[in-house]
Design a protein around this motif. Structure first.
Motif, PDB file in Angstrom:
ATOM      1  N   VAL A  37       0.878  -1.228  -0.052  1.00 19.54           N
ATOM      2  CA  VAL A  37       0.124  -0.015   0.176  1.00 19.54           C
ATOM      3  C   VAL A  37       0.873   1.131   0.090  1.00 19.54           C
ATOM      4  O   VAL A  37       2.000   1.098   0.371  1.00 19.54           O
ATOM      5  CB  VAL A  37      -0.897   0.069   1.256  1.00 19.54           C
ATOM      6  N   ILE A  38       0.260   2.423  -0.333  1.00 22.08           N
ATOM      7  CA  ILE A  38       1.199   3.539  -0.416  1.00 22.08           C
ATOM      8  C   ILE A  38       0.554   4.745   0.299  1.00 22.08           C
ATOM      9  O   ILE A  38      -0.780   4.939  -0.127  1.00 22.08           O
ATOM     10  CB  ILE A  38       1.349   3.960  -2.051  1.00 22.08           C
ATOM     11  N   GLY A  39       0.924   5.177   1.239  1.00 16.65           N
ATOM     12  CA  GLY A  39       0.644   6.467   1.809  1.00 16.65           C
ATOM     13  C   GLY A  39       1.303   7.576   1.482  1.00 16.65           C
ATOM     14  O   GLY A  39       2.274   7.755   0.927  1.00 16.65           O
ATOM     15  N   GLU A  40       0.547   8.746   1.340  1.00 17.59           N
ATOM     16  CA  GLU A  40       0.816   9.802   0.860  1.00 17.59           C
ATOM     17  C   GLU A  40       0.601  11.252   1.849  1.00 17.59           C
ATOM     18  O   GLU A  40      -0.346  11.033   2.686  1.00 17.59           O
ATOM     19  CB  GLU A  40       0.141  10.287  -0.442  1.00 17.59           C
ATOM     20  N   SER A  41       1.327  12.077   1.438  1.00 15.95           N
ATOM     21  CA  SER A  41       1.106  13.357   2.466  1.00 15.95           C
ATOM     22  C   SER A  41       1.647  14.744   1.279  1.00 15.95           C
ATOM     23  O   SER A  41       2.421  14.350   0.387  1.00 15.95           O
ATOM     24  CB  SER A  41       1.875  13.580   3.661  1.00 15.95           C
ATOM     25  N   GLY A  42       1.274  15.964   1.859  1.00 10.93           N
ATOM     26  CA  GLY A  42       1.647  16.888   0.830  1.00 10.93           C
ATOM     27  C   GLY A  42       1.087  16.768  -0.437  1.00 10.93           C
ATOM     28  O   GLY A  42       1.883  17.314  -1.468  1.00 10.93           O
ATOM     29  N   ILE A  61      10.351  10.973  -1.946  1.00  8.35           N
ATOM     30  CA  ILE A  61      10.336  12.473  -1.592  1.00  8.35           C
ATOM     31  C   ILE A  61      10.687  13.094  -2.983  1.00  8.35           C
ATOM     32  O   ILE A  61      11.686  13.124  -3.677  1.00  8.35           O
ATOM     33  CB  ILE A  61      11.316  12.806  -0.537  1.00  8.35           C
ATOM     34  N   ASP A  62       9.687  14.061  -3.129  1.00  7.89           N
ATOM     35  CA  ASP A  62       9.773  14.744  -4.464  1.00  7.89           C
ATOM     36  C   ASP A  62      10.732  15.817  -4.129  1.00  7.89           C
ATOM     37  O   ASP A  62      10.855  16.415  -3.161  1.00  7.89           O
ATOM     38  CB  ASP A  62       8.230  15.417  -4.832  1.00  7.89           C
ATOM     39  N   ILE A  78       7.002  13.306   6.139  1.00 10.88           N
ATOM     40  CA  ILE A  78       7.311  12.062   5.872  1.00 10.88           C
ATOM     41  C   ILE A  78       6.646  11.154   7.165  1.00 10.88           C
ATOM     42  O   ILE A  78       6.159  10.320   6.915  1.00 10.88           O
ATOM     43  CB  ILE A  78       9.207  11.778   6.310  1.00 10.88           C
ATOM     44  N   ILE A  79       6.544  11.693   8.244  1.00  7.13           N
ATOM     45  CA  ILE A  79       5.643  11.173   9.543  1.00  7.13           C
ATOM     46  C   ILE A  79       4.297  11.066   8.703  1.00  7.13           C
ATOM     47  O   ILE A  79       3.615   9.772   9.054  1.00  7.13           O
ATOM     48  CB  ILE A  79       5.897  11.886  10.527  1.00  7.13           C
TER      49      ILE A  79
END
Length: 114
Positions: A37-42, A61-62, A78-79
C-alpha cells in the motif's frame, strides 16, 4: 448404541476446521507480506510504501521540497506519509482477515489472535 460417540465426530470436524484455518492464516500472513500500500502526504510530494503487515519498504520524496530551510516541514510530511501507509496497511489487513473468516463460515466480528 453408543450415543456419546456422536460428539466425537463433531470434535473431529472442529479439529479439521481448526487445522484448515491454521493453514489459511499462515497463507494470509504470507500474502499480507506481499501486498503493498502507498501512503501519501503533501498532495503526493511524499509517498511511503508499506506491506499490508505494516512493514515500511520505501519512501519517495519529491525533490522540489528538499530545501534545507524547510527541514521541519519535510520531516512532518514524512511522518504523515508513514502514518497514512500504516493506516492503509491495517485497513487492508483487516479486509483480508474478514475475507478469510467469511470463507471459513465464521461471524464477521470474530476476533482472531493477531
Amino acid at each position: 448404541m453408543l450415543k456419546g460417540l456422536g460428539g466425537l465426530g463433531d470434535m473431529a470436524k472442529m479439529m479439521k476446521t481448526a487445522q484448515d484455518m491454521q493453514v489459511k492464516m499462515a497463507q494470509m500472513q504470507e500474502d499480507l507480506a506481499q501486498i503493498v500500500v502507498i501512503g501519501e502526504s503533501g498532495a503526493g510530494l511524499v509517498k511511503a510504501r508499506c506491506t499490508a503487515k505494516g512493514e515500511v519498504t520505501g519512501l519517495d520524496i519529491d525533490p522540489s521540497i528538499l530545501i534545507p530551510s524547510e527541514k521541519e516541514v519535510i520531516e512532518d510530511l514524512i511522518i504523515a506519509a508513514l502514518k497514512d501507509a500504516q493506516a492503509k496497511a491495517a485497513t487492508r489487513s483487516q479486509q483480508e482477515l474478514a475475507r478469510l473468516t467469511e470463507g471459513l463460515g465464521l461471524p464477521a466480528d470474530f476476533k482472531l489472535p493477531f
